[in-house]
Structure formats: structure tokens, C-alpha cells
Design an enzyme around this catalytic site. Sequence first.
Site, PDB file in Angstrom:
ATOM      1  N   HIS A   1      -5.905   5.371  -1.984  1.00 46.49           N
ATOM      2  CA  HIS A   1      -6.685   6.559  -0.707  1.00 46.49           C
ATOM      3  C   HIS A   1      -5.308   7.757  -0.881  1.00 46.49           C
ATOM      4  CE1 HIS A   1      -6.324   8.464   3.163  1.00 46.49           C
ATOM      5  NE2 HIS A   1      -7.251   8.197   3.215  1.00 46.49           N
TER       6      HIS A   1
ATOM      7  N   CYS B   1       0.747  -0.970   0.092  1.00 41.90           N
ATOM      8  CA  CYS B   1      -0.389   0.275  -0.275  1.00 41.90           C
ATOM      9  C   CYS B   1       0.903   1.006   0.332  1.00 41.90           C
ATOM     10  CB  CYS B   1      -0.826  -0.151   1.032  1.00 41.90           C
ATOM     11  SG  CYS B   1      -2.508  -0.982   0.562  1.00 41.90           S
TER      12      CYS B   1
ATOM     13  N   VAL C   1      -3.781   9.593  -0.035  1.00 41.60           N
ATOM     14  CA  VAL C   1      -2.211  10.323   0.265  1.00 41.60           C
ATOM     15  C   VAL C   1      -1.180   9.432  -0.972  1.00 41.60           C
ATOM     16  CG1 VAL C   1      -2.494  11.719   2.046  1.00 41.60           C
ATOM     17  CG2 VAL C   1      -2.333   8.895   2.554  1.00 41.60           C
ATOM     18  N   LYS C   2      -1.768   8.537  -1.530  1.00 43.37           N
ATOM     19  CA  LYS C   2      -1.488   7.384  -2.463  1.00 43.37           C
ATOM     20  C   LYS C   2      -0.365   8.399  -3.549  1.00 43.37           C
ATOM     21  CE  LYS C   2      -0.919   4.229   1.593  1.00 43.37           C
ATOM     22  NZ  LYS C   2      -2.485   4.623   1.750  1.00 43.37           N
ATOM     23  N   HIS C   3       0.344   7.658  -4.174  1.00 44.02           N
ATOM     24  CA  HIS C   3       1.162   7.778  -5.299  1.00 44.02           C
ATOM     25  C   HIS C   3      -0.098   8.236  -5.912  1.00 44.02           C
ATOM     26  CE1 HIS C   3       4.121   5.485  -2.770  1.00 44.02           C
ATOM     27  NE2 HIS C   3       4.621   6.485  -4.003  1.00 44.02           N
TER      28      HIS C   3
END
Length: 426
Positions: free
Chosen positions: A205, A181, A207-209
Amino acid sequence: MSALPTKLETLAIHGGTPVREKLLPYGRQSLDDADVQAVVEVLKSDWLTTGPKIAEFEERFAAWVWARHAVSFSSGTAALHGAAFAAGLGPGDEAITTPMTFCATANCILYQGATPVFADVSPDTLNLDPGEVDRKLSSRASSRVKAIIAVDYAGHPAALDELGQLAKAQGQRALLIEDACHALGAEYRGKRVGGIADMTVFSFHPVKHLTTGEGGMVATNDARLAETLRRFRNHGISSEARQRQESGQWFYEMVLLGFNYRLTDIACALGLSQLEKLAANLARRREIAAQYAAAFRDLPAILVPTVREGVDPAWHLYPVRLKLEMLAVGRGEIFRALRAENIGASVHYIPVHRHPYYRERFPSKQSYPVAEDAYERLISLPMFHSMTAQDVEDVIRALGKVVTYYQRKYEGKGERSHLLESRQSK
Ligand SMILES: Cc1ncc(COP(=O)(O)O)c(C=O)c1O
């Protein structure tokens, strides 16, 4: 030129001027007009969910991570649950995992009625230590261990080869599940994370890449696992609504107890559009990590993340560790001082076994000294691909300002009792 301060300044927490006026969060999504347009097109189409965008996103994503199959889920947590199910975890089984993670990694074992067994992490990467996993495997009836669930902490791939070998040594029964994740786009020994472990789990989500709002994916090279994952995310039903509509069939059967963990076409359209920018986003995160590492070389009280040979991390987080032996205060005070400078740091993670639910349900005398020690020292600095050069400079300046102040204070006054007390602070 280093952005570290050259003289001691009054900290904002003591009434000085903050390094920046507006709070910089530790993570943030970035969407552009093309993303918005892609979503609008699906909103005007015939399929809001279980339509053509799902297969398109899954195929493009699988190709991106160098895996044969990718199965989308409504979140990374749902994807982990799918992986735990597909690995065959059930009551009486065990899965070995790391305490240094978000609770969802261990929760997926509980969802299946199985028992999590924690093993400590390696001091350099804070990833599952294969030696500790081996020790846990040797100390129990191996037939009960059905999975090793590793996490690529902060985006640095776990010791996948060693862990894969340990899983294989259990016969056909145990699978390696990689919770990636944090690690979309990370590379390990010449391969991209996604087709290395038996199943690799991603989160989308914000805040992910790459984001789809909420969303997740399991990548695998195993067609049978992919088929099980597809059924599991769709109530355990043997076919999908679109397939039935296209073939003019109404008949379907439920063949296993699944869930509605489907990702919508709306989300997949956003994912497809975001995928276009993934390479650039990764490059920017790698650039920021290199700037942090170079700047903090001049801060002896800071330990920057280690990068092992043969690894290119994806830098979801940038967790530094404080050398508390050199500072007059503990992590709590440094955290608050950074916040006063308008730098929104965070802490990843409270080790899972320390959460009240786990403490009460699995009371144990086991300790995980590496994870416990790291937890007292960790601070995640802002890390997201849309950070500007000024944002990066502000973080470097603020950490330098705060840490240098408390290091000088310690050297000047030798406040050891204060240090011990403050180490207990949150
Ligand atoms: C390591 C790890 N595993 C699993 C998850 C769960 O992902 P999601 O929020 O998409 O459910 C997260 C979320 O941040 C995570 O950091």
C-alpha cells in the site's frame, strides 16, 4: 540540539501560530522518474498481467527477505487470505490473533469461515503476548487452533521464536503466520523478517516501505505452501496463462476454489523499481525514529516505542503513548491540537474486537486490558522516508509545544475531573 520549545507558546488550536503552514501527513509514498519509466516500459510491452515481471519481482523480493519463495497478491489483505487458506483454516477451526491491528488481519480468518480468538498484547511492544497465547491454547481443544497470526506492530517483529514454538507444540496442525505488513526489512535475532514464520505477509500500500499502488506478498520457505498460494491467487488453476502460451498448451484444470488475486505486471515493474530504494528508505526511517526517541526523552508525558534486544524494527509507524496521568486533557484533544499545528497524526489501532461488526458477531465478556489501555493513549506521528529534516523538526516542536502546554496546565490546576472526562474523548 533539541527542537523542543523552551517556553510555553499559545497553541494554534487556541489561536496561536501553527508550527508549520502546510499539513504534514502521517504517511506518504515517494516515487521517482525511474519508477515511472519502469511502469511505462511494461505498458508498452506484451504483458500487462501474469507476464515476466511477476516472477522477476517475486524472486528478487524473496532474496531480499531471505526466504526461498515469494508469491505476489493483489493486496496485503488478499495475501493474508491466501495464507489463511494455505494454513488449512476452515469452518470449525480457530486462529489466535492480536486485537492491536488493522481489521484485515482478523478478517482473513473470517473469510475462511473460521473463528478468530483474540489474545492480549505485551505492554512494551504491543505485539501478541506469547503468555496470553499459551493461556488461550490451554483453555481450548487444541485441535481446533490451526494458526497463530502475529502482527509486527509498527514494524517491530513479534516474539516469533516463542510463538513459533507454541504453534509447533500443537503438532503439525498449527502454523505461524506473520502479518509483516508493517515490517518489510525488519530484523529479528539475526534474521530478516520473511523466512522466520511459516508464512510472512507483506503489503505494498502507498504508505508502506515499498509501494505497487495496491499489492501484497507471502514469503515462505515451504515449497508446498508456495504452490498452494500460487493456485489460490489464480482461481485454483493448476497452471498460469504465460506457462501455457510458452509451452503451446491450452489445457488447464481448476483444482481448488481460488480467487483472482493476481498482481499485474504493471504493479510488479513498479515494485522492482521500488525495491532498489528499499535499503535507503529503511535507513531514513531508522534515522527519523532515532531523532524522535532522542528528542522525546525530554518529554516525560510521552512514552516512545520500546525496541527489544536483538530486534531492528522497520518503523512503518511511530506510535507514541501519552501518559494521561500527567496531562490535563485526553488523547482526543492532543490529537486535535497537533492537527491545528498542521501535524497530521493518526491512531493505530481501534482494537479489532471493538469494531461494531466484531462486537455484534462475537459478543464476549473477554477483555484485553493492555490493548484497551494502549488504545486510549496512542498517537502515530508522521513517519515516512521522504520526510525532510524540517518535517522531523516540526513534528518534534509541535508535540513538545502541545504536550508541555497540557502538562503545565495539569500541574498548575490539578484538573483531575476534566482529565477523567476527556479520557473518554475520541
Ligand atoms: C497490519 C496490517 N495488516 C494487513 C493490512 C492490509 O494490507 P493492504 O492494505 O495491502 O490490503 C494492513 C494495511 O495497512 C495492515 O496495516
